[in-house]
Design a protein around this motif. Structure first.
Motif, short mmCIF file in Angstrom:
data_model
loop_
_atom_site.label_atom_id
_atom_site.label_comp_id
_atom_site.label_asym_id
_atom_site.label_seq_id
_atom_site.Cartn_x
_atom_site.Cartn_y
_atom_site.Cartn_z
N GLU A 3 -27.13 -6.06 -37.71
CA GLU A 3 -28.32 -7.10 -37.72
C GLU A 3 -27.79 -8.66 -38.13
N ASP A 4 -26.48 -8.49 -38.64
CA ASP A 4 -26.26 -9.47 -38.30
C ASP A 4 -25.30 -10.44 -37.41
N GLY A 5 -25.96 -9.46 -35.97
CA GLY A 5 -25.40 -10.28 -34.90
C GLY A 5 -25.81 -10.47 -34.35
N PRO A 6 -26.08 -10.58 -32.41
CA PRO A 6 -26.37 -12.26 -32.08
C PRO A 6 -27.95 -11.08 -31.70
N ILE A 7 -27.55 -9.75 -31.89
CA ILE A 7 -29.48 -8.95 -31.09
C ILE A 7 -28.66 -7.47 -31.97
N PRO A 8 -29.91 -7.17 -32.72
CA PRO A 8 -29.57 -5.66 -33.10
C PRO A 8 -29.62 -4.94 -31.96
N ARG A 9 -29.55 -3.15 -32.41
CA ARG A 9 -29.36 -2.41 -31.74
C ARG A 9 -30.10 -1.32 -32.45
N CYS A 10 -31.28 -0.01 -31.66
CA CYS A 10 -31.74 0.91 -32.72
C CYS A 10 -31.70 2.01 -31.64
N LYS A 11 -31.66 2.68 -32.64
CA LYS A 11 -31.80 4.65 -31.70
C LYS A 11 -32.74 5.73 -32.74
N PRO A 12 -34.07 4.93 -31.45
CA PRO A 12 -34.80 5.54 -32.13
C PRO A 12 -34.95 7.80 -31.69
N PHE A 13 -33.96 7.87 -31.67
CA PHE A 13 -33.59 8.94 -31.41
C PHE A 13 -32.75 10.05 -32.13
N LYS A 14 -32.22 9.32 -33.02
CA LYS A 14 -31.70 9.30 -34.30
C LYS A 14 -31.18 10.80 -34.74
N TYR A 15 -32.45 11.48 -34.88
CA TYR A 15 -32.66 12.77 -35.42
C TYR A 15 -33.39 13.69 -34.08
N THR A 16 -33.57 13.13 -32.92
CA THR A 16 -34.03 14.68 -32.04
C THR A 16 -32.28 15.01 -31.65
N TYR A 17 -32.52 16.49 -30.90
CA TYR A 17 -31.72 17.23 -30.44
C TYR A 17 -31.56 17.30 -28.91
N GLU A 18 -30.32 16.62 -28.48
CA GLU A 18 -30.18 16.71 -27.53
C GLU A 18 -30.80 18.01 -26.17
N LYS A 19 -30.71 19.17 -26.41
CA LYS A 19 -31.11 20.09 -26.30
C LYS A 19 -32.89 19.69 -25.84
N GLU A 20 -32.88 19.47 -26.73
CA GLU A 20 -34.70 19.26 -26.84
C GLU A 20 -35.13 17.75 -26.06
N ILE A 21 -34.98 17.39 -25.78
CA ILE A 21 -34.02 16.23 -24.58
C ILE A 21 -34.37 16.28 -23.35
N VAL A 22 -33.32 17.31 -23.11
CA VAL A 22 -33.49 17.94 -21.72
C VAL A 22 -34.62 19.02 -21.67
N MET A 23 -35.21 19.59 -22.22
CA MET A 23 -35.85 20.37 -22.03
C MET A 23 -37.83 19.55 -22.37
N TYR A 24 -37.70 18.35 -22.37
CA TYR A 24 -38.75 17.65 -22.91
C TYR A 24 -38.73 17.05 -21.18
N ALA A 25 -37.61 15.90 -20.61
CA ALA A 25 -37.69 16.00 -19.59
C ALA A 25 -37.89 16.93 -18.73
N TYR A 26 -37.88 17.90 -18.74
CA TYR A 26 -37.98 19.24 -17.45
C TYR A 26 -39.02 19.49 -17.54
N PHE A 27 -40.09 20.29 -18.86
CA PHE A 27 -41.41 19.91 -18.52
C PHE A 27 -41.94 19.32 -18.14
N LYS A 28 -41.61 17.66 -18.02
CA LYS A 28 -42.80 16.69 -17.72
C LYS A 28 -42.33 16.50 -17.01
N LYS A 29 -41.62 16.92 -16.34
CA LYS A 29 -40.61 16.49 -14.55
C LYS A 29 -40.13 15.23 -14.44
N LEU A 30 -39.69 14.48 -15.49
CA LEU A 30 -38.81 13.60 -15.39
C LEU A 30 -37.77 13.02 -14.34
N ASP A 31 -37.59 11.80 -13.43
CA ASP A 31 -36.69 11.95 -12.58
C ASP A 31 -35.54 11.24 -13.70
#
Length: 355
Positions: free
Chosen positions: A208-236
């Motif tokens: 926030e004190d730099g040029p452009i702030p960064r945020c992490k919407p997946f801070k509490y999201t498990y990697e395994k669940e991201i993989v499952m979501y991508a797999y079931f949704k058939k994301l590219d």
């Protein structure tokens, strides 16, 4: 006979949320057995709640999504795009990719990002190391070998994201760092004794004190669940690991986290909570943030780490910037004397882009 009764008689297990459809998976975070539809719903709702509770975005903001083509950034781009429409966030979303110049890896993953651009209807900006720094990672590895290449790449990528975001004139950058990544970072900073980074690595919004702030919407999201979501949704998405990172120090922390998760799934969130609860002693001297004298980028030293690393590369002394920049006096930093074989840093300043 209703669907639930048929499933019970047939030995199938019902979703513990809707109690109607057949359970298709066990959530890694909670160990609940749920159907795909309920998984999609709780996955997206949890991310929406994180965004709302932490006030990550404001209506009208321009947001760059750090897009590598991997599972995390691809799911982030898809979910943010969906939530933006569903809940009327009022955001202008963009994809921002960094081309490190790694043949057989980044060139292939960027093709995935280009397809995502069309699939999600999000404008794409690609910024390359070659344009920013005058070097590709292939060229850097050829000079330094495989031992410290991740140091160069990590430092250059962080700055490249900021520079690309500035070119897009965005208000914030959203990255796909997930709960596993943050837990790993907490452990790494403890192992390294890096107090400055330990105090901010669990923050959901940084810079926030730099040029452009960064945020992490997946801070509490498990990697395994991201993989499952991508797999079931058939994301590219692109699933190959970087060819230069098999022996990265972070990989050992990652394996440790995975071992803990197998024993106790909540271990990941517990490590993050521990990182959040750390208190830095008031007597601890923290680095004071300023700007790099050479390129104007944020830095706690006279020269930012990217400029120091570039100086070493261009002088034919790549190890010059590794560690605490030992062997380089302030006079040398101000008045570099490149060797005959080295390229002049004057033509390759990391701050040469106008932004």
């Amino acid at each position: 006979m209703d669907t639930g009764e048929k499933l019970r008689r047939g030995g199938g297990r019902l979703c513990c949320i809707c109690n109607d459809r057949r359970a298709a998976l066990k959530r890694p975070k909670t160990l609940q057995q749920i159907c795909r539809e309920c998984f999609y719903a709780v996955f997206e709702e949890e991310i929406h709640q994180v965004i709302i509770k932490n006030q990550l975005f404001k209506p009208g903001e321009r947001i760059a999504i750090g897009a590598s083509g991997g599972k995390d950034s691809t799911v982030l781009a898809y979910v943010l795009s969906e939530l933006n429409k569903r809940y009327s966030y009022g955001l202008d979303l963009f994809l921002l990719s960094i081309d490190e110049g790694i043949t057989g890896y980044r060139d292939d993953s960027l093709e995935t990002v280009k397809r995502n651009e069309l699939q999600y209807g999000l404008p794409l900006k690609i910024v390359s190391y070659k344009d920013l720094y005058g070097w590709t990672m292939d060229e850097i590895v050829k000079m330094i070998g495989l031992k410290n290449n991740c140091t160069f790449c990590g430092i250059f990528r962080r700055q490249a994201l900021d520079r690309g975001a500035a070119l897009l004139k965005v208000d914030k950058v959203a990255t796909g760092h997930n709960a596993d990544d943050i837990a790993e970072t907490v452990l790494l900073n403890i192992l390294r004794g890096d107090i400055a980074r330990l105090s901010r690595c669990t923050s959901i919004t940084t810079g926030e004190d730099g040029p452009i702030p960064r945020c992490k919407p997946f801070k509490y999201t498990y990697e395994k669940e991201i993989v499952m979501y991508a797999y079931f949704k058939k994301l590219d998405y692109f699933s190959t690991e970087c060819i230069y990172s098999p022996n990265a120090y972070r990989g050992f922390a990652r394996e440790f986290i995975k071992d803990l998760e197998r024993i106790r799934p909540r271990a990941i969130l517990d490590i993050i909570k521990s990182g959040e609860d750390f208190r830095i002693s008031t007597s601890t001297k923290m680095p004071e943030q300023g700007t790099c004298e050479r390129c104007g980028y944020i830095s706690s030293q006279k020269w930012c780490k990217a400029c120091v690393l570039l100086e070493g590369l261009n002088r034919g002394m790549p190890k010059l910037g590794i560690g605490r920049t030992r062997g380089m006096s302030s006079d040398q930093m101000k008045n570099p004397k490149p060797t005959g074989a080295a390229k002049s840093i004057e033509s390759k300043q990391c701050g040469s882009l106008d932004f």
